[in-house]
Design a protein around this motif. Sequence first.
Motif, PDB file in Angstrom:
ATOM      1  N   SER A   1      25.843  99.278  -1.726  1.00 29.12           N
ATOM      2  CA  SER A   1      24.412  99.020  -1.632  1.00 29.12           C
ATOM      3  C   SER A   1      23.939  98.277  -2.878  1.00 29.12           C
ATOM      4  CB  SER A   1      23.636 100.332  -1.501  1.00 29.12           C
ATOM      5  OG  SER A   1      23.676 101.065  -2.710  1.00 29.12           O
ATOM      6  N   GLU A   2      22.827  97.556  -2.755  1.00 26.49           N
ATOM      7  CA  GLU A   2      22.278  96.827  -3.899  1.00 26.49           C
ATOM      8  C   GLU A   2      21.872  97.792  -5.005  1.00 26.49           C
ATOM      9  OE1 GLU A   2      18.804  93.500  -4.900  1.00 26.49           O
ATOM     10  OE2 GLU A   2      19.142  94.181  -2.833  1.00 26.49           O
TER      11      GLU A   2
ATOM     12  N   SER B   1      34.506  91.281 -13.537  1.00 18.47           N
ATOM     13  CA  SER B   1      35.130  90.024 -13.114  1.00 18.47           C
ATOM     14  C   SER B   1      34.430  89.467 -11.882  1.00 18.47           C
ATOM     15  CB  SER B   1      36.618  90.260 -12.824  1.00 18.47           C
ATOM     16  OG  SER B   1      37.226  89.089 -12.328  1.00 18.47           O
ATOM     17  N   ALA B   2      34.063  90.355 -10.945  1.00 19.10           N
ATOM     18  CA  ALA B   2      33.367  89.916  -9.733  1.00 19.10           C
ATOM     19  C   ALA B   2      32.010  89.319 -10.072  1.00 19.10           C
ATOM     20  CB  ALA B   2      33.212  91.091  -8.766  1.00 19.10           C
TER      21      ALA B   2
ATOM     22  N   LEU C   1      25.930  89.658  -3.664  1.00 17.75           N
ATOM     23  CA  LEU C   1      27.087  90.221  -4.353  1.00 17.75           C
ATOM     24  C   LEU C   1      27.352  91.643  -3.881  1.00 17.75           C
ATOM     25  CD1 LEU C   1      29.298  90.130  -6.508  1.00 17.75           C
ATOM     26  CD2 LEU C   1      27.576  90.807  -8.198  1.00 17.75           C
ATOM     27  N   ALA C   2      26.290  92.444  -3.721  1.00 19.67           N
ATOM     28  CA  ALA C   2      26.450  93.823  -3.244  1.00 19.67           C
ATOM     29  C   ALA C   2      27.094  93.835  -1.863  1.00 19.67           C
ATOM     30  CB  ALA C   2      25.100  94.527  -3.220  1.00 19.67           C
ATOM     31  N   ALA C   3      26.643  92.927  -0.983  1.00 22.43           N
ATOM     32  CA  ALA C   3      27.219  92.857   0.359  1.00 22.43           C
ATOM     33  C   ALA C   3      28.689  92.453   0.306  1.00 22.43           C
ATOM     34  CB  ALA C   3      26.424  91.867   1.211  1.00 22.43           C
ATOM     35  N   ALA C   4      29.027  91.515  -0.587  1.00 25.50           N
ATOM     36  CA  ALA C   4      30.407  91.065  -0.713  1.00 25.50           C
ATOM     37  C   ALA C   4      31.316  92.168  -1.232  1.00 25.50           C
ATOM     38  CB  ALA C   4      30.478  89.848  -1.638  1.00 25.50           C
TER      39      ALA C   4
ATOM     40  N   ILE D   1      38.488  87.675  -7.296  1.00 26.35           N
ATOM     41  CA  ILE D   1      37.358  88.184  -6.514  1.00 26.35           C
ATOM     42  C   ILE D   1      37.755  88.441  -5.071  1.00 26.35           C
ATOM     43  CG2 ILE D   1      36.542  85.860  -5.945  1.00 26.35           C
ATOM     44  CD1 ILE D   1      34.362  88.974  -6.524  1.00 26.35           C
ATOM     45  N   ALA D   2      38.752  87.704  -4.562  1.00 28.16           N
ATOM     46  CA  ALA D   2      39.163  87.898  -3.172  1.00 28.16           C
ATOM     47  C   ALA D   2      39.756  89.270  -2.945  1.00 28.16           C
ATOM     48  CB  ALA D   2      40.180  86.827  -2.777  1.00 28.16           C
TER      49      ALA D   2
END
Length: 437
Positions: free
Chosen positions: A422-423, A403-404, A415-418, A386-387
């Motif tokens: 956009s969401e 996977s994320a 999650l969208a921000a990471a 994920i990194a």
Amino acid sequence: MTLPTSSVQSLISYLEHEHDPMIVLDPDYNILAANGAYQRQFGVGTETYVGQKCYRVSHHYDRPCDLSGEHCPMKQARETRAPDRVLHIHHTPRGPEHVDVELRPIIGADGTVMAYVERLTRVTAASAQPRDHGLVGRSDAFNDVLSALMKAASSQIPVLLQGESGTGKELFAHALHKASPRARGPLVVVDCTGLSESLFESELFGHERGAFTGATQRKIGLVEAAHGGTLFLDEIGDVPLNMQVKLLRLIESATFRRVGAVDTQRADFRLVAATHKPLLDMVAERSFRQDLYYRISAYPIHLPALRHRADDIPLLVDSLLPRVAEGRRPSIDAKAMAKLCQYRFPGNVRELRNILERAMLLAGECQIGLPHLPPEVLRPSEPQPIAAAPRRGRYLKADELLSAVSDFSGTRAELAAALGMSERTLYRRLKSLGVDR
């Protein structure tokens, strides 16, 4: 400065004579009016869209396209003061469809943009929904290729389709022909693989009676059969080197002679070629003529491998299963679908079809599940940390996104921000993969 109401009415009166659906937008994305063609093709009444935001009507977005992970033609036209064209997937009464959007700014006397006129053309050469024939897809990689294809369709420029085996080069050639002004003419496919020199010349140009032993009557060649239409040279990299000069002469002069004939014939076709071979490397090795390469590659299009458009796998599965089902109504469970989305498919769409045919035989009347998939699909995929995924601006492949999702424990907004999207875009991509987070 905005467009006066009287000017809007005059513009709509003019647009009523246009065959294509057209709408008028103000600089704040509001739909001011639309012509009758828009109402007929998109099946909505005036009260449902006038005053609404174009991105809400067409995409069901809460924000402009460029803030929802897509190209916004209005933003581009505002910056350049010039027309902009983009291929989008719009929501219609028939479901999601590919639409070719051309947006033109209306510039006022003071140099400011007063309004925009948007022309929308349905792209029927491909489908954004499951269907039992032709091209299907809605991923970004697929849409990029389809957009390039539609831009080339209206011209006579030679197109070279390049990509791995199994990516659907013949289907893309059919789509190009269907969208071209030559659609009423024939599409003639020439499989260049395995043709000897003598056979290639006879097949391509035809022959006269008595031209050689066994030529008991005149034969029309494929070039002549393609008159008024499209000639598709599949696997052009396999054309014998000493035949390439004759092919080059055909393309440059638009003339040919049947084997054993004296008279020269005029050729009238649009050329589309395809290959999975690295033609430039072959040019360097002198196994493919450089002058021929530059004649056939005026408009090269690279077709993405299936692993680069993994978001389309659920759509392709829903399209391919009925094609191979022979009257049955097969289905596939979520775990099996997830494994297919993670697999890299070295054989591309052709391999996917073979896997589904095999799975149907093993499943019988049952739903396709993990036990029915081949061992190579079930092997664990390489881990995607994920990194490494949430670098802003980088398009995440389906396996990376899945996977994320599995490794992230926060909300969808977090999650969208990471992931740097956009969401709404995250929701749209998860939905296309059959994931309900």
